[in-house]
Design a protein around this motif. Structure first.
Motif, PDB file in Angstrom:
ATOM      1  N   SER A  47      -8.662   3.902   7.315  1.00 55.27           N
ATOM      2  CA  SER A  47      -7.351   3.247   7.263  1.00 55.27           C
ATOM      3  C   SER A  47      -6.220   4.255   7.358  1.00 55.27           C
ATOM      4  O   SER A  47      -6.353   5.390   6.902  1.00 55.27           O
ATOM      5  N   GLY A 100     -13.645   3.552   5.097  1.00 59.03           N
ATOM      6  CA  GLY A 100     -12.694   2.788   4.277  1.00 59.03           C
ATOM      7  C   GLY A 100     -11.368   3.518   4.224  1.00 59.03           C
ATOM      8  O   GLY A 100     -10.625   3.549   5.195  1.00 59.03           O
ATOM      9  N   LYS A 126      -4.254   3.888   3.306  1.00 61.03           N
ATOM     10  CA  LYS A 126      -4.886   4.105   1.995  1.00 61.03           C
ATOM     11  C   LYS A 126      -4.603   5.568   1.621  1.00 61.03           C
ATOM     12  O   LYS A 126      -3.449   5.957   1.543  1.00 61.03           O
ATOM     13  N   ILE A 134     -14.087  -6.405   1.269  1.00 58.65           N
ATOM     14  CA  ILE A 134     -12.800  -5.811   0.908  1.00 58.65           C
ATOM     15  C   ILE A 134     -11.762  -6.915   0.917  1.00 58.65           C
ATOM     16  O   ILE A 134     -11.546  -7.542   1.950  1.00 58.65           O
ATOM     17  N   ASP A 194     -18.074   3.807   8.444  1.00 55.14           N
ATOM     18  CA  ASP A 194     -16.801   3.202   8.019  1.00 55.14           C
ATOM     19  C   ASP A 194     -16.455   3.845   6.684  1.00 55.14           C
ATOM     20  O   ASP A 194     -17.066   3.552   5.668  1.00 55.14           O
ATOM     21  N   SER A 199     -16.209   1.616  -1.008  1.00 58.20           N
ATOM     22  CA  SER A 199     -14.916   2.121  -1.453  1.00 58.20           C
ATOM     23  C   SER A 199     -14.338   1.383  -2.643  1.00 58.20           C
ATOM     24  O   SER A 199     -13.526   1.937  -3.364  1.00 58.20           O
ATOM     25  N   ASN A 207      -5.560  -2.039  12.128  1.00 61.48           N
ATOM     26  CA  ASN A 207      -5.987  -1.661  10.769  1.00 61.48           C
ATOM     27  C   ASN A 207      -7.474  -1.311  10.813  1.00 61.48           C
ATOM     28  O   ASN A 207      -8.103  -1.418  11.860  1.00 61.48           O
ATOM     29  N   ASN A 208      -8.021  -0.920   9.672  1.00 64.90           N
ATOM     30  CA  ASN A 208      -9.410  -0.473   9.694  1.00 64.90           C
ATOM     31  C   ASN A 208     -10.377  -1.622   9.946  1.00 64.90           C
ATOM     32  O   ASN A 208     -11.433  -1.434  10.537  1.00 64.90           O
ATOM     33  N   ALA A 209     -10.022  -2.827   9.504  1.00 64.90           N
ATOM     34  CA  ALA A 209     -10.875  -3.982   9.784  1.00 64.90           C
ATOM     35  C   ALA A 209     -10.994  -4.152  11.306  1.00 64.90           C
ATOM     36  O   ALA A 209     -12.085  -4.368  11.843  1.00 64.90           O
ATOM     37  N   ARG A 211       0.819  -1.224   0.000  1.00 66.10           N
ATOM     38  CA  ARG A 211       0.000   0.000   0.000  1.00 66.10           C
ATOM     39  C   ARG A 211       0.848   1.268   0.000  1.00 66.10           C
ATOM     40  O   ARG A 211       1.701   1.416  -0.856  1.00 66.10           O
TER      41      ARG A 211
HETATM   42  C1  PLP Z   1     -10.180  -0.951   3.143  1.00 64.93           C
HETATM   43  C2  PLP Z   1     -11.458  -0.993   3.889  1.00 64.93           C
HETATM   44  C3  PLP Z   1     -11.554  -1.673   5.094  1.00 64.93           C
HETATM   45  C4  PLP Z   1     -10.396  -2.427   5.674  1.00 64.93           C
HETATM   46  O1  PLP Z   1      -9.353  -1.561   5.982  1.00 64.93           O
HETATM   47  P1  PLP Z   1      -7.905  -2.155   6.343  1.00 64.93           P
HETATM   48  O2  PLP Z   1      -7.161  -0.971   6.853  1.00 64.93           O
HETATM   49  O3  PLP Z   1      -7.385  -2.724   5.076  1.00 64.93           O
HETATM   50  O4  PLP Z   1      -8.113  -3.194   7.381  1.00 64.93           O
HETATM   51  C5  PLP Z   1     -12.753  -1.670   5.754  1.00 64.93           C
HETATM   52  N1  PLP Z   1     -13.824  -1.026   5.246  1.00 64.93           N
HETATM   53  C6  PLP Z   1     -13.776  -0.373   4.067  1.00 64.93           C
HETATM   54  C7  PLP Z   1     -15.004   0.306   3.564  1.00 64.93           C
HETATM   55  C8  PLP Z   1     -12.592  -0.322   3.361  1.00 64.93           C
HETATM   56  O5  PLP Z   1     -12.525   0.333   2.193  1.00 64.93           O
END
Ligand code: PLP
Length: 472
Positions: free
Chosen positions: A298, A266, A301, A186, A264, A234, A158-160, A103
């Motif tokens: 995130s 993303g 990203k 995702i 969220d 996203s 991370n975002n997850a 990334r």
């Molecule tokens: C990319 C994304 C995630 C996951 O994010 P990571 O940082 O890769 O764990 C979750 N939700 C959305 C909408 C995303 O685009």
């Protein structure tokens, strides 16, 4: 066996090979274990070849199995295995956020911050003023609040993890309402319905794939509802007849019913992407201003920082999230904190962020500059490799990484064809080079997009191209 494969007996012994100069020299620099393993692997490969009938049917002479030849091969293998497994790669694909390529590359300031922290002790969880225990979140929380307008923030792996932790902390055992148009997957391992289930919340789907209205959310609210969740689509786009509910309206509706409004995002972004000829990507500060109670995004990203999941929002909710037992399992380490703090500091001056964060440099570079750079590379290639077919082609780069899926940025591509070499074979050679170079393959062409190659990397790219083409 011996009768069937007389050449097996001709294979030199391990000790004999280790006496060859090619390996003797390596033994002085590389761990003996590593060299020995390469010798054994080389011999094993030959045993298998012999048993399978030899190279192209059979060996033609015992010289095929000479100690010199085998030692050279074993030395090449040992040198390859001595390289780090995780290595820098030149990204000539033009995909700015390439998940397989790590990334977002970090800004120099972020890399320096990591380097300065990693070799020694640091005040990760120490309040230097009071001399008491502090929070690792303190290094970035103020900056996140400043940049997004939120009251508080917490950063996880991370975002997850952020979405999971948020739901588990604020809506476990309750219902969360989501539009059917926003049930994203995702990268295969993050599917919203599964993440919600793992977080202990019950997903209540409303609306249809293409249209969801405010009244759909409203009709689904029950005494068991904890939150309305908006998810940024996203990595796909609904086109045609569509309807979704804006963040502001979701927040209003949630608050009218004493529910939480969660989003969220993303990718998450602080800058206006339309400045770069890109479609609009929702900005974090806009979601906060729209009244969302919690917003997740995130770090790696469109923020252009390290892998991280950031949650910003109301203080009492952020505190509830931090108290969750699982927060520790998902917490960030000091290297992430260092890189994130330095990246966030760059955003205090937008122009500095654009100039210094690699993904913004790549997204902001002008077509005329890309043309110049592509033309210079093409001229160099023609000069050094007259037999090569080199062309300049108009094309487009992509944002990638699950952000702005339909955005196309005009670029200038360098197309290469080496007579008698399949483009895929040349691409494989580049991938195996040092540094490895990743390219685009399209309609029997090998394409290089310099958008994602930092000008500072170009000398390395040329070196790797020269090595691959000399072999060709
Ligand atoms: C990319 C994304 C995630 C996951 O994010 P990571 O940082 O890769 O764990 C979750 N939700 C959305 C909408 C995303 O685009």
């Amino acid at each position: 066996m011996a009768d069937l494969h007389p050449y097996l007996r001709e294979l030199p012994a391990v000790d004999r090979l280790l006496k060859e100069p090619a390996l003797g020299e390596l033994l002085e620099r590389l761990p003996r274990k590593l060299v020995l393993a390469a010798v054994q692997e080389t011999l094993q490969r030959y045993r298998e070849k012999i048993i399978a009938g030899g190279e192209g049917g059979s060996f033609t002479a015992v010289s095929d199995l000479s100690p010199e030849k085998l030692a050279r091969e074993a030395a090449a293998l040992a040198r390859k295995q001595a390289l780090p497994h995780l290595r820098p790669v030149v990204n000539a694909t033009g995909i700015v956020l390439h998940t397989n390529l790590g990334r977002a590359p970090l800004a120099r300031a972020a890399a320096e911050a990591v380097a300065s922290i990693m070799e020694g002790y640091c005040n990760l969880e120490l309040d230097l003023e009071e001399g008491v225990r502090g929070s690792r979140q303190a290094h970035v929380e103020g900056l996140l609040c400043e940049l997004t307008g939120a009251e508080a923030a917490v950063v996880v792996n991370n975002n997850a993890a952020a979405v999971f932790l948020l739901l588990n902390s604020c809506a476990a055992g309750k219902e969360v309402i989501v539009s059917r148009g926003e049930l994203v997957e995702i990268g295969g391992s993050f599917r919203l319905p599964e993440v919600m289930a793992a977080g202990g919340t019950r997903l209540v789907e409303v609306g249809t794939t293409n249209k969801t209205y405010r009244c759909d959310y409203e009709a689904a609210i029950t005494p068991d509802t904890a939150a309305l969740l908006k998810v940024h689509t996203s990595n796909y786009q609904l086109v045609g007849f569509t309807a979704s509910v804006e963040a502001r309206e979701i927040a209003e509706l949630a608050h009218a019913h004493n529910l939480l409004a969660i989003e969220d995002l993303g990718s998450g972004v602080f800058l206006d992407t339309t400045r770069f000829g890109l479609p609009p990507e929702p900005r974090v500060q806009d979601s906060v201003a729209a009244g969302m109670d919690l917003v997740t995004f995130s770090g790696d990203k469109l923020l252009g920082g390290p892998q991280a999941g950031i949650i910003v929002g109301r203080r009492h909710l952020i505190e509830q999230i931090r108290r969750n037992q699982l927060a520790r399992a998902l917490r960030v380490d000091k290297l992430t904190v260092a890189a994130l703090e330095a990246t966030l500091r760059l955003y205090l001056d937008e122009e500095k962020a654009i100039a210094e964060i690699p993904i913004w440099r790549a997204l902001a570079v002008s077509l005329s500059r890309l043309r110049e750079r592509a033309a210079a590379l093409a001229a160099w290639l023609r000069d050094c490799f007259p037999r090569l077919e080199v062309e300049l082609l108009e094309g487009s780069s992509r944002v990638g990484g699950g952000a702005l899926p339909t955005a196309e940025l005009p670029t200038m591509l360098v197309s290469l064809r080496a007579p008698g070499v399949e483009p895929s074979a040349l691409a494989a050679r580049l991938r195996g080079g040092s540094p490895p170079v990743m390219v685009r393959l399209q309609q029997e062409r090998l394409l290089l997009d310099l958008r994602t190659v930092d000008p500072g990397e170009e000398a390395l790219l040329r070196q790797a191209l020269a090595a691959a083409l000399e072999e060709a």
